[in-house]
Design an enzyme around this catalytic site. Sequence first.
Site, PDB file in Angstrom:
ATOM      1  N   ASP A  95       0.791  -1.230   0.000  1.00 46.31           N
ATOM      2  CA  ASP A  95       0.000   0.000   0.000  1.00 46.31           C
ATOM      3  C   ASP A  95       0.823   1.280   0.000  1.00 46.31           C
ATOM      4  O   ASP A  95       0.308   2.344  -0.312  1.00 46.31           O
ATOM      5  CB  ASP A  95      -0.941   0.015   1.210  1.00 46.31           C
ATOM      6  CG  ASP A  95      -0.200  -0.020   2.549  1.00 46.31           C
ATOM      7  OD1 ASP A  95       1.045  -0.034   2.553  1.00 46.31           O
ATOM      8  OD2 ASP A  95      -0.878  -0.044   3.599  1.00 46.31           O
ATOM      9  N   HIS A  96       2.101   1.207   0.331  1.00 41.44           N
ATOM     10  CA  HIS A  96       2.895   2.421   0.530  1.00 41.44           C
ATOM     11  C   HIS A  96       3.617   2.918  -0.723  1.00 41.44           C
ATOM     12  O   HIS A  96       3.976   4.087  -0.793  1.00 41.44           O
ATOM     13  CB  HIS A  96       3.937   2.192   1.625  1.00 41.44           C
ATOM     14  CG  HIS A  96       3.437   2.485   3.010  1.00 41.44           C
ATOM     15  ND1 HIS A  96       2.313   1.902   3.530  1.00 41.44           N
ATOM     16  CD2 HIS A  96       3.912   3.314   3.984  1.00 41.44           C
ATOM     17  CE1 HIS A  96       2.119   2.343   4.761  1.00 41.44           C
ATOM     18  NE2 HIS A  96       3.065   3.200   5.062  1.00 41.44           N
ATOM     19  N   ASP A 160       3.736  -0.773  11.352  1.00 38.42           N
ATOM     20  CA  ASP A 160       3.251   0.541  10.958  1.00 38.42           C
ATOM     21  C   ASP A 160       2.664   1.173  12.207  1.00 38.42           C
ATOM     22  O   ASP A 160       1.974   0.504  12.979  1.00 38.42           O
ATOM     23  CB  ASP A 160       2.192   0.427   9.855  1.00 38.42           C
ATOM     24  CG  ASP A 160       1.838   1.788   9.271  1.00 38.42           C
ATOM     25  OD1 ASP A 160       2.337   2.111   8.186  1.00 38.42           O
ATOM     26  OD2 ASP A 160       1.056   2.526   9.911  1.00 38.42           O
ATOM     27  N   ARG A 448      -1.779  12.395  10.020  1.00 36.85           N
ATOM     28  CA  ARG A 448      -0.465  12.960  10.347  1.00 36.85           C
ATOM     29  C   ARG A 448      -0.210  14.150   9.435  1.00 36.85           C
ATOM     30  O   ARG A 448      -0.508  14.098   8.248  1.00 36.85           O
ATOM     31  CB  ARG A 448       0.594  11.868  10.158  1.00 36.85           C
ATOM     32  CG  ARG A 448       1.902  12.139  10.838  1.00 36.85           C
ATOM     33  CD  ARG A 448       2.678  10.836  11.047  1.00 36.85           C
ATOM     34  NE  ARG A 448       2.252  10.150  12.250  1.00 36.85           N
ATOM     35  CZ  ARG A 448       2.659   8.933  12.606  1.00 36.85           C
ATOM     36  NH1 ARG A 448       3.469   8.248  11.828  1.00 36.85           N
ATOM     37  NH2 ARG A 448       2.253   8.386  13.719  1.00 36.85           N
ATOM     38  N   SER A 643       6.298   7.678  12.813  1.00 36.48           N
ATOM     39  CA  SER A 643       6.216   6.377  12.157  1.00 36.48           C
ATOM     40  C   SER A 643       7.057   5.326  12.860  1.00 36.48           C
ATOM     41  O   SER A 643       8.031   5.622  13.551  1.00 36.48           O
ATOM     42  CB  SER A 643       6.681   6.527  10.706  1.00 36.48           C
ATOM     43  OG  SER A 643       6.906   5.277  10.116  1.00 36.48           O
ATOM     44  N   ARG A 645       9.007   3.318  11.375  1.00 41.15           N
ATOM     45  CA  ARG A 645      10.074   2.898  10.463  1.00 41.15           C
ATOM     46  C   ARG A 645      11.402   2.653  11.182  1.00 41.15           C
ATOM     47  O   ARG A 645      11.990   3.527  11.797  1.00 41.15           O
ATOM     48  CB  ARG A 645      10.237   3.900   9.330  1.00 41.15           C
ATOM     49  CG  ARG A 645      10.766   5.254   9.733  1.00 41.15           C
ATOM     50  CD  ARG A 645      10.601   6.288   8.636  1.00 41.15           C
ATOM     51  NE  ARG A 645       9.196   6.559   8.399  1.00 41.15           N
ATOM     52  CZ  ARG A 645       8.752   7.633   7.752  1.00 41.15           C
ATOM     53  NH1 ARG A 645       9.586   8.515   7.271  1.00 41.15           N
ATOM     54  NH2 ARG A 645       7.459   7.830   7.576  1.00 41.15           N
TER      55      ARG A 645
END
Length: 756
Positions: A95-96, A160, A448, A643, A645
């Site tokens: 999806d990213h 995520d 965000r 995030s 990440r």
Amino acid sequence: MQYLDQQTIETMYSALPAKCKKARQFFGKPLTLTEKILSAHFSDWPQTPPVRGQTYTMFKPDRVAMQDATAQMALLQFMQAGLMKVAVPTTVHCDHLIQARVGADSDLAQANTENQEVYDFLRTACSKHGIDFWKPGSGIIHQVVLEKYAYPGGLLIGTDSHTPNAGGLGMIAIGVGGSDASDVMAGQDWGVTWPTIIGVKLTGSLNGWTSAKDVILKLAGILTVAGGTGAIIEYFGSGARSISCTGKGTITNMGAELGATTSIFPFDEHMAKYLRATGREFIADQAEQFAQYLTADAEIETNPERYFDRLIEIDLDTLEPYIVGPHTPDLARPVSQLAADVKEKGYPENLRYALIGSCTNSSYEDMSRAADIARQAKQLGLKAKIGFLITPGSEQIHKTIRRDGQLQALESIGGTVLANACGPCIGQWKREDITPGETNSIITSFNRNFQKRNDGNAQTLAFMGSPEIVTAFALSGSLDFNPCQDKLKTEDGKLVNLKAPVSTELPANGFVTDASGYVPPAKNGQQVTVIVKPDSDRLQLLAPFSPWSGKDFIDLPILLKALGKCTTDHISPAGMWLAYRGHLDKISDNMFSGAINAFTKIAGSGINVLTGETSPFTKIARYYKEHNIDWVVVGDENYGEGSSREHAAMSPRYLGCKAVIVKSFARIHETNLKKQGVLALTFMEAKDYDKIEEYDRLNIIGLNELAPGKTVDVVIKHKDGKTENIKTKHTMTDEQIAWFKAGSALNLIKQRQKKK
């Protein structure tokens, strides 16, 4: 699909009465919902009750969910463990990496071409290792998890930060880094500090223009972006029971913006209705049978102040629609105050774009409320005055709202439908209506709104509201507008009002089910070869990080002293860099490119203390690495906010970072640093941050005595030869100290595998 089968669900729910009884005796009190679910997932029952905010506790999660940007590094790490199949049900959702350019079809086709080797890697790795794979265009991870995999009472971890979306379906769902995910996939237990619990009592019911989005926007203004750190937010009360399941998901999704570990709602009839509408009748039946174990004990709601660490009450009857921003999700005010704020702060009044959808607000109910505004507009002769973009959350939502006419209504006023993907919400927006550095305002229904978050332009001011409010702003084109009362002018000069939107929470004719994007794992993974091109600049097989030398860290230069907000977007930006999430060396070229240098107040660059040259941080780090010089980072409050990440931890580790010393950490980032073998230290005295100067060297000493709860001494060596001694603290357990000594958590797993 790796759904929980009926027997597994029955076994899980039938075990809850005994587990809850044991937990009540263990804690010696009535239980919150948080305590019930966490206790049911202990890896081993502790000897004594964990202390909120203090005790690091181990659990066995039920599931792992990953999106394509983070799954690359998580799978590369999992592959290092040498295991054939994941130990728990796991999914990957593409999806990213789909960039919003023109519209759904062309954008998806472009993404499939540009990202083919990444998708091939993810698909083959999933096929080999027993993982469900969802192709590009099938939907956003959190929406698909809600539709297919989430269930009340479960424990999910996801790579995520908005994984808590599943809390809308009564699941404890926690965002983690890829290292946590790879460990759980490898059969390891997963740990987190036993949370404090913030109770949010909701009374009344939503009405008029007010929606579930406004609950979390108001709460963001109360708690701020750090107010939920280390806590689980537990909603309860008659107002909680009045909100739809997907509305609850909107609220729990954005709990990530408060720094919360996760957020959760108790099981109720809205969740049961949603489970049945999405084909999971047997889960609804079981959840209803065991409902008392999927809600807090009755005493919690009767005397909440006795059981929560903080209690907040919100009356939905009097709640107004809210708008937050720009640049931070906790700058909140009712929409009735927005125009005054815009004038006072000098924000650009004219909007350039309105964007609705995303993982936070793309449910059937959300899109129906926005579509109701669009239908009113069409009847009144109004159209969007600015760019208007719509992002459905999944193919199931997309096809259902296409069948039922919501999409056509939104398109009729000038809307453009984007792919079922994250798109502009995460910076995947190729925007051509502004020049770089141009100050402008946009409004979204996303979660965000940090600088550069949506379009890579630091001067874009992003405001956030509900989809229906954002749709109304698309019609006005101006922030000097209150949809609840102000009039709009039609093309023929008439002044008209919009009425409060109406909708249903679920489609009367059911969802259009769609599993065309689903690819099951191979029956025999040994026959599958994972595709990684040797010369790729998108994917890079990992080499283990070096273990700790056994010596103290001496003469570490300060690569970065960050000033103010330093989110994971500042440390490792997304946007164009999403393409390199599977290539550690390449993506490390973005390291700290958004971080503000406390000495110069300039982003992305600092002083090479060996040469005296000013260069990008990543160039300095590579120079230090080439000369075998390790380095340290100093940070401000809530360092690593945002995030999940792990690249924000892996890139510094890869380029030579030995320690990060800050006033305070965001939870996920602190864990990510520990996982990669970086010392995550906090100043005992926040004012010691001010003592560190640009040319200082730091000695971090006494590392052989590193132990849980023990302070770590740091010697600051100034350029003029003077020294200062300060103390720092850490939150490492014995296990996490073992990660540090091994060089990473993954290294420790491999060491243990070899001993078996």
